[in-house]
Design an enzyme around this catalytic site. Structure first.
Site, PDB file in Angstrom:
ATOM      1  N   GLU B  50       0.869  -1.172   0.000  1.00  0.00           N
ATOM      2  CA  GLU B  50       0.000   0.000   0.000  1.00  0.00           C
ATOM      3  C   GLU B  50       0.902   1.217   0.000  1.00  0.00           C
ATOM      4  O   GLU B  50       1.634   1.447   0.964  1.00  0.00           O
ATOM      5  CB  GLU B  50      -0.808   0.076   1.297  1.00  0.00           C
ATOM      6  CG  GLU B  50      -2.144  -0.598   1.301  1.00  0.00           C
ATOM      7  CD  GLU B  50      -2.833  -0.360   2.650  1.00  0.00           C
ATOM      8  OE1 GLU B  50      -2.774   0.765   3.177  1.00  0.00           O
ATOM      9  OE2 GLU B  50      -3.398  -1.322   3.167  1.00  0.00           O
ATOM     10  N   ASP B  61      -5.690   9.109  10.579  1.00  0.00           N
ATOM     11  CA  ASP B  61      -4.372   8.622  10.964  1.00  0.00           C
ATOM     12  C   ASP B  61      -3.926   9.101  12.330  1.00  0.00           C
ATOM     13  O   ASP B  61      -4.164  10.244  12.718  1.00  0.00           O
ATOM     14  CB  ASP B  61      -3.334   9.039   9.911  1.00  0.00           C
ATOM     15  CG  ASP B  61      -3.471   8.212   8.647  1.00  0.00           C
ATOM     16  OD1 ASP B  61      -3.458   6.979   8.766  1.00  0.00           O
ATOM     17  OD2 ASP B  61      -3.624   8.802   7.561  1.00  0.00           O
TER      18      ASP B  61
END
Lengths: 440, 275
Positions: B50, B61
């Site tokens: 990824e 995040d």
């Protein structure tokens, strides 16, 4: 259409084909239709959030739909607005200011006189009542100038909710007095040191908190922004400003105003005062974006004048972004307007032409602040001073037979330090414009 | 026709193991440094890469990935650099997905991004803040260029929403193991296994689990019930720590290799879900 600086490339508006302006205008005739069930205001709005938050947004939408149809909830909110927040707020005829400006009669909707010193309390009482009704025990909020944080801390104290306020580190410094106020009210204030350390980063941090705590926590968003249902719900809670003002102006002058002017960051005070006037198509609706050092300098917070369509904080709207879709840092002397986006319903009002948006830079806003203080004895928030500066131009354009309604959205006690530095009023510190005449 | 990504899942299933999916942001510590780290993790046993597209407002995040993304953006990384990274890593033979918030694709233009990603050898995308309700332009562009559009489900997702997400996902379904942002956790909660079981009732697609996995033991546990194990923050942290301590690029690549090897061993020794 909005003007764009040379540095700002034309937007790649490819994700959703834009409907024709005519079609949007036709739809716009029925304002009750906005937003659609998925939260769209035309091609704006929606819900661009992680899947983890979808269930919470569905739950909130459903709870809000039930609450607003529940007479008991509405009555309790009305009771708090009247007996706690100080509503209705007055309408002030600004005689000396009108004379000084030399144009239309200027009327002020005095949200600065609401409890906690700004319109923010209207929304917060609604959302915190709703949070309690949903069984949440904790509320979180973002704040820029601190006004929404103070209002949320206030409502949380009143209703017995735990309260955490995220505030950009840069803003905790600019608005130290409001940090102390929130702490006195029992809230925890968390300075956010990531990104640009201002309002947009406080929102990021609040969203990170919410995704992990959503079971018992309500995110009390402070403006007409974010994912559905927030832009709709916050608008509805702020609509009281326009409902009162429309009746007050009719009562005072025997007719509707020719123009309604408000400042726009996320845009909740503007949406609140505009919305009841939207069907009154003879009334011009004018939003004032923060121009910072001027749109041409790139240092500003004018999402419509200097931005392009994109996605930020869960909504499709106009925002300041670079050619790769990275959010650009906004700049304004006003912490409350220092935000790179704008509420999606404003984006639609701009695109359909029902409202127009102007840019007011730092210097014009500060000059307006000084003029209002000296002529009316009202120290307005720097945010609201942007609306006044825009309204002065509008008043001159419309002439003495017209009436201009200005949303005086907040008071300026929190801004005394900034203003004193700007005008060089402190004995031991030179200001940004030291020696400048506060009369502008 | 099976894509490279589909083939990997099929092969892993035949081997009785899960796929290991490793995340690193493009452009960190530099574009070339990021490419070297991604190649190192493939060499050590990561099956699928990824490539993160660093974004200014990464609301999903935690601090580790935020810090790396901030540094990458300060270093001037752009979408063009991300595509170059994809091309360089895809050359190893590993399927490469781009993990990105929606606005960078929206701004680049979905059709143009899909075309350029496919041309770079990319296998698909993971778009955590693009909900199914807004995904039509991206599904169309992905289909046209043979890209797998991976979408996420969460423990809070209703069965109806799981069916909705699974119905439009390509390649696999990404199951977020917990309610929270990216970052390492001491343990992977029971929510993950329950969620995977619910997804399996809705789709034949492979299911990969992400968020919170950082050790070989955790990877082995997740491999007991999921087709893929996704690791991000733990790998990024190796690079961030190396930058901060000034350990040097070689030491950082060694660290990535060691952790990737540990995780690769983990996915090859799945702990039965009942254990």
């Amino acid at each position: 259409m909005a003007t764009r600086t040379a540095a700002q490339p034309a937007p790649a508006e490819t994700a959703t084909a834009a409907p024709s302006v005519g079609a949007v205008r036709e739809q716009a005739e029925n304002w009750q239709a906005f937003p659609d069930p998925a939260g769209h205001f035309g091609r704006f709005g929606g819900r661009f959030v992680p899947e983890a938050l979808m269930a919470a947004l569905d739950e909130l939408t459903e709870a809000y739909d039930q609450a607003r149809a529940d007479e008991g909830f509405v009555a309790e909110l009305d009771r708090l607005l009247a007996t706690y927040a100080g509503r209705p707020t007055p309408l002030t005829d600004a005689h000396r200011l009108t004379e000084q400006v030399g144009g239309a009669r200027i009327l002020l909707k005095r949200e600065d006189l609401a409890h906690t010193g700004s319109h923010k309390i209207n929304n917060v009482l609604g959302q915190c009542l709703l949070a309690k009704r949903m069984g949440k025990t904790r509320v979180i909020a973002e704040t820029g100038a601190g006004q929404h944080g103070v209002a949320t801390a206030t409502a949380s104290a009143l209703l017995g909710l735990d309260c955490v306020v995220y505030m950009g580190e840069e803003d905790t410094r600019r608005q130290a007095l409001n940090v102390a106020r929130m702490r006195l009210l029992g809230a925890e204030v968390v300075p956010v040191a990531s990104g640009s350390r201002t309002l947009k980063d406080a929102i990021n941090e609040a969203m990170r908190d919410w995704v992990a705590t959503v079971e018992h926590t309500h995110y009390c968003i402070g403006s007409v922004m974010g994912p559905h249902p927030f832009p709709m719900m916050v608008r509805d809670f702020q609509r009281i400003i326009g409902v009162e003002a429309r009746a007050q102006v009719l009562d005072r002058t025997g007719r509707l105003p020719d123009a309604v002017v408000a400042c726009v960051g996320g845009g909740s005070n503007a949406m609140g005062i505009f919305h009841p006037f939207i069907p009154d198509t003879a009334v011009a609706l004018i939003g004032c974006e923060a121009g910072g050092d001027g749109v041409a300098t790139g240092r500003h917070a004018a999402a419509i004048a200097g931005g392009s369509a994109g996605v930020l904080h869960g909504m499709r709207t106009f925002l300041l972004q670079d050619e790769f879709g990275q959010t650009q840092v906004s700049h304004s002397i006003s912490a409350g307007l220092d935000y790179p986006g704008i509420g999606p319903e404003h984006a639609l009002l701009h695109e359909t032409g029902r409202a127009s948006y102007r840019v007011v830079d730092d210097a014009a806003a500060m000059a307006a602040l000084a003029l209002v203080a000296r002529t009316e004895g009202i120290l307005v928030a720097i945010e609201s001073a942007h609306a006044f500066a825009g309204a002065f131009d509008v008043a001159r354009e419309l002439g003495p037979d017209a009436t201009v309604l200005v949303n005086c959205s907040g008071r300026g006690d929190k801004d005394v330090d900034t203003a004193a530095r700007w005008f060089g009023l402190l004995d031991d510190a030179g200001g940004a414009a030291a020696g400048a005449d506060p009369r502008g | 026709m099976q894509s490279r990504l589909d083939e990997r899942f099929t092969a892993a299933r035949e081997e009785g193991r899960s796929l290991l999916v490793g995340y690193l942001p493009a452009g960190y510590p530099t574009v070339d440094g990021g490419i070297a780290a991604m190649r190192a993790m493939v060499a050590a046993g990561v099956d699928v890469v990824e490539v993160g597209l660093p974004y200014s407002d990464p609301t999903m995040d935690g601090p580790v990935i935020q810090d790396a993304a901030d540094a990458a953006l300060r270093g001037g990384v752009t979408t063009t650099d991300v595509l170059r990274t994809v091309e360089a890593v895809a050359a190893t033979g590993a399927p490469v997905l781009v993990m990105t918030y929606w606005n960078p694709i929206d701004r680049y233009g979905p059709a143009r991004f899909a075309a350029d990603l496919a041309a770079a050898g990319g296998a698909g995308t993971i778009t955590p803040d693009l909900p199914p309700e807004e995904s039509a332009p991206w599904l169309e562009a992905s289909a046209e260029h043979g890209l797998a559009p991976v979408f996420l489900v969460a423990p809070s997702s209703s069965d109806a929403r799981i069916r909705l997400v699974a119905g439009i996902s390509g390649g696999f379904v990404y199951a977020a193991s917990l309610m929270g942002v990216t970052g390492t956790r001491a343990a992977v909660g029971t929510q993950a296994a329950d969620l995977v079981a619910r997804v399996r009732t809705a789709t034949e697609l492979p299911v990969a689990v992400g968020l919170g996995v950082s050790t070989g033991a955790q990877a082995a546990k997740v491999a007991g019930f999921a087709d893929g194990v996704i690791v991000g923050s733990a790998l990024v942290k190796v690079l961030v720590d190396a930058q901060r301590s000034g350990a040097g690029d070689a030491a950082a690549l060694d660290g990535i290799g060691r952790l990737a090897a540990e995780l690769a061993a983990g996915v090859r020794t799945p702990v039965p879900a009942s254990a």
